[in-house]
Design a protein around this motif. Structure first.
Motif, PDB file in Angstrom:
ATOM      1  N   TYR A 148      54.844  42.867 -17.415  1.00  0.00           N
ATOM      2  CA  TYR A 148      55.469  42.842 -16.092  1.00  0.00           C
ATOM      3  C   TYR A 148      55.584  44.212 -15.432  1.00  0.00           C
ATOM      4  O   TYR A 148      55.313  44.367 -14.243  1.00  0.00           O
ATOM      5  CB  TYR A 148      56.847  42.198 -16.256  1.00  0.00           C
ATOM      6  CG  TYR A 148      57.819  42.420 -15.137  1.00  0.00           C
ATOM      7  CD1 TYR A 148      57.764  41.633 -13.985  1.00  0.00           C
ATOM      8  CD2 TYR A 148      58.812  43.395 -15.229  1.00  0.00           C
ATOM      9  CE1 TYR A 148      58.670  41.824 -12.951  1.00  0.00           C
ATOM     10  CE2 TYR A 148      59.716  43.596 -14.200  1.00  0.00           C
ATOM     11  CZ  TYR A 148      59.638  42.801 -13.061  1.00  0.00           C
ATOM     12  OH  TYR A 148      60.534  42.999 -12.041  1.00  0.00           O
ATOM     13  N   LYS A 149      55.994  45.216 -16.177  1.00  0.00           N
ATOM     14  CA  LYS A 149      56.243  46.527 -15.592  1.00  0.00           C
ATOM     15  C   LYS A 149      54.976  47.234 -15.126  1.00  0.00           C
ATOM     16  O   LYS A 149      55.054  48.250 -14.423  1.00  0.00           O
ATOM     17  CB  LYS A 149      57.008  47.403 -16.585  1.00  0.00           C
ATOM     18  CG  LYS A 149      58.441  46.930 -16.812  1.00  0.00           C
ATOM     19  CD  LYS A 149      59.226  47.898 -17.674  1.00  0.00           C
ATOM     20  CE  LYS A 149      60.674  47.437 -17.829  1.00  0.00           C
ATOM     21  NZ  LYS A 149      61.465  48.372 -18.689  1.00  0.00           N
ATOM     22  N   LYS A 150      53.827  46.741 -15.517  1.00  0.00           N
ATOM     23  CA  LYS A 150      52.572  47.353 -15.098  1.00  0.00           C
ATOM     24  C   LYS A 150      52.070  46.800 -13.761  1.00  0.00           C
ATOM     25  O   LYS A 150      51.039  47.215 -13.255  1.00  0.00           O
ATOM     26  CB  LYS A 150      51.494  47.138 -16.169  1.00  0.00           C
ATOM     27  CG  LYS A 150      51.764  47.901 -17.470  1.00  0.00           C
ATOM     28  CD  LYS A 150      51.736  49.401 -17.239  1.00  0.00           C
ATOM     29  CE  LYS A 150      51.952  50.169 -18.534  1.00  0.00           C
ATOM     30  NZ  LYS A 150      51.941  51.633 -18.318  1.00  0.00           N
ATOM     31  N   THR A 154      44.934  44.566 -11.646  1.00  0.00           N
ATOM     32  CA  THR A 154      46.307  44.184 -11.964  1.00  0.00           C
ATOM     33  C   THR A 154      46.344  43.151 -13.087  1.00  0.00           C
ATOM     34  O   THR A 154      47.241  43.188 -13.944  1.00  0.00           O
ATOM     35  CB  THR A 154      47.021  43.646 -10.711  1.00  0.00           C
ATOM     36  OG1 THR A 154      46.977  44.639  -9.692  1.00  0.00           O
ATOM     37  CG2 THR A 154      48.477  43.298 -11.004  1.00  0.00           C
ATOM     38  N   TYR A 175      48.374  43.825 -16.440  1.00  0.00           N
ATOM     39  CA  TYR A 175      49.408  42.888 -16.877  1.00  0.00           C
ATOM     40  C   TYR A 175      49.129  42.389 -18.286  1.00  0.00           C
ATOM     41  O   TYR A 175      50.053  42.278 -19.116  1.00  0.00           O
ATOM     42  CB  TYR A 175      49.475  41.716 -15.905  1.00  0.00           C
ATOM     43  CG  TYR A 175      50.499  40.671 -16.277  1.00  0.00           C
ATOM     44  CD1 TYR A 175      51.848  40.882 -15.998  1.00  0.00           C
ATOM     45  CD2 TYR A 175      50.119  39.493 -16.902  1.00  0.00           C
ATOM     46  CE1 TYR A 175      52.796  39.930 -16.340  1.00  0.00           C
ATOM     47  CE2 TYR A 175      51.059  38.536 -17.250  1.00  0.00           C
ATOM     48  CZ  TYR A 175      52.401  38.762 -16.974  1.00  0.00           C
ATOM     49  OH  TYR A 175      53.337  37.817 -17.316  1.00  0.00           O
ATOM     50  N   THR A 235      52.422  46.702  -9.940  1.00  0.00           N
ATOM     51  CA  THR A 235      53.015  47.482  -8.860  1.00  0.00           C
ATOM     52  C   THR A 235      53.700  46.584  -7.830  1.00  0.00           C
ATOM     53  O   THR A 235      53.214  45.473  -7.539  1.00  0.00           O
ATOM     54  CB  THR A 235      51.942  48.334  -8.156  1.00  0.00           C
ATOM     55  OG1 THR A 235      52.501  48.914  -6.983  1.00  0.00           O
ATOM     56  CG2 THR A 235      50.739  47.499  -7.760  1.00  0.00           C
TER      57      THR A 235
END
Length: 360
Positions: free
Chosen positions: A64-66, A55, A59, A68
């Protein structure tokens, strides 16, 4: 697949181990009272490094959208216990320890005390870890904890108590047991492997990662476990050692065990002390280690067999006084009425559990 997506790998390990333990225990409660009096206590030392690492990379690259929405729930240590309670509907105490390599033993010991204090009749307890990752290997290697001198022969790298020991080998997985209040277990004619007799805890108050050479912290934990159990040192038939295959740690624990079991109210000679480390077979599972080793210890009591210390060719040099029976290479048949299991962790946290055959 939906459950798998929601759970980190360590939680999946815990779930499978809990399912096996509950099946073995024959405990599948359905009444409101039974569900309310069954709890879960599953810990982990690190949990799942993959999620945090992957993550962070996602990121950094995509923002942000990556990230989960499942990132935080998968990361939390208590979600191993949480998922088990949700699957089975257990509404008793729901807890998680995270005390480095002592986690699994702390979870079982604490859960036993929850039962003793009347907070539950049954506890599903243990530890789980998913930590085989380049970042974990790098981190432990940097603190000089890992065996790196046996890379050409990895099967022999984990060698507790051996003269050539040079560090531990990382393993991962889970160990879970079902603990039950004695009369409750007898009432339903449960298969009882052993009785939890004593639980001792202590701190080294010494160093972040290195043990005290004199083994004072482990000695205090073992003393307290026997005091709680009201058992004399002479009655201890077997010790499942924490012994991770590190130079300092194995020697310190050996001193502690001998200090406890020799002398007043103890054995008359080191050769009468039976010690082994099952990490020679499975490596060091960090937060899961104590739970898995507690299971080995319980089975030693139940089956009257001392599990072996694999890869033990020559015990440590004479100055370290490795002169007990370390059960080298092969299991030994031996009457085991009382056994102890040790776990120690970074931060100087120590625990010891005492198990015994059920006598009544």
């Amino acid at each position: 697949m939906e459950d798998e997506r929601k759970m980190a790998t360590f939680a999946q390990y815990a779930m499978v181990s809990a399912e096996e333990a509950l099946h073995d225990a024959g405990w599948q409660p359905s009444t409101k009272d039974d569900l309310e009096n069954t709890g879960v206590y599953i810990g982990s030392g690190i949990g799942n490094l993959d999620d945090a690492y992957d993550t962070a990379i996602a990121y950094e690259k995509g923002g942000y959208k990556k990230v989960t929405p499942l990132f935080v729930p998968r990361l939390l240590i208590n979600l191993g216990a949480g998922h088990i309670s949700m699957r089975y509907g257990f509404k008793g105490p729901n807890h998680a320890a995270t005390t480095a390599c002592t986690t699994g033993l702390h979870a079982i010991g604490d859960a036993a005390r929850l039962i003793a204090f009347g907070d539950a009749d049954v506890m599903v307890a243990g530890g789980a870890e998913s930590c085989i990752h380049p970042l974990a290997v790098a981190g432990f290697a940097r603190v000089r904890s890992l065996a790196t001198e046996w890379n050409d022969n990895p099967m022999e790298a984990s060698r507790p108590f051996d003269n050539a020991r040079a560090g531990f080998v990382i393993g991962e997985g889970a160990g879970v047991v079902v603990l039950e209040e004695l009369e409750h277990a007898k009432m339903r004619d449960a298969h009882i492997y052993a009785e939890v007799k004593g639980y001792g805890l202590s701190a080294d108050a010494h160093h972040m990662t290195a043990p005290r050479e004199d083994g004072e912290g482990p000695l205090l934990a073992m003393k307290r476990a026997l005091k709680h159990a009201q058992i004399k040192p002479s009655e201890v038939d077997y010790v499942n050692a924490h012994a991770t295959s590190t130079v300092l740690g194995d020697a310190a624990e050996n001193r502690a065990i001998k200090s406890l079991l020799l002398g007043d109210h103890g054995k008359t000679a080191p050769s009468q002390i039976n010690i082994s480390s099952t990490k020679g077979a499975i490596g060091h599972l960090l937060g899961a280690a104590g739970a898995i080793e507690a299971i080995f210890t319980v089975l030693a009591v139940h089956q009257d067999v001392l599990p072996p210390t694999l890869n033990l060719v020559k015990p440590g040099d004479p100055a370290e006084e490795f002169d007990c029976n370390y059960v080298p290479k092969e299991a030994q048949d031996h009457r085991v009425d009382v056994a102890m299991s040790n776990s120690f962790g970074f931060g100087g946290t120590n625990a010891s559990l005492c198990f015994a055959k059920l006598t009544s």
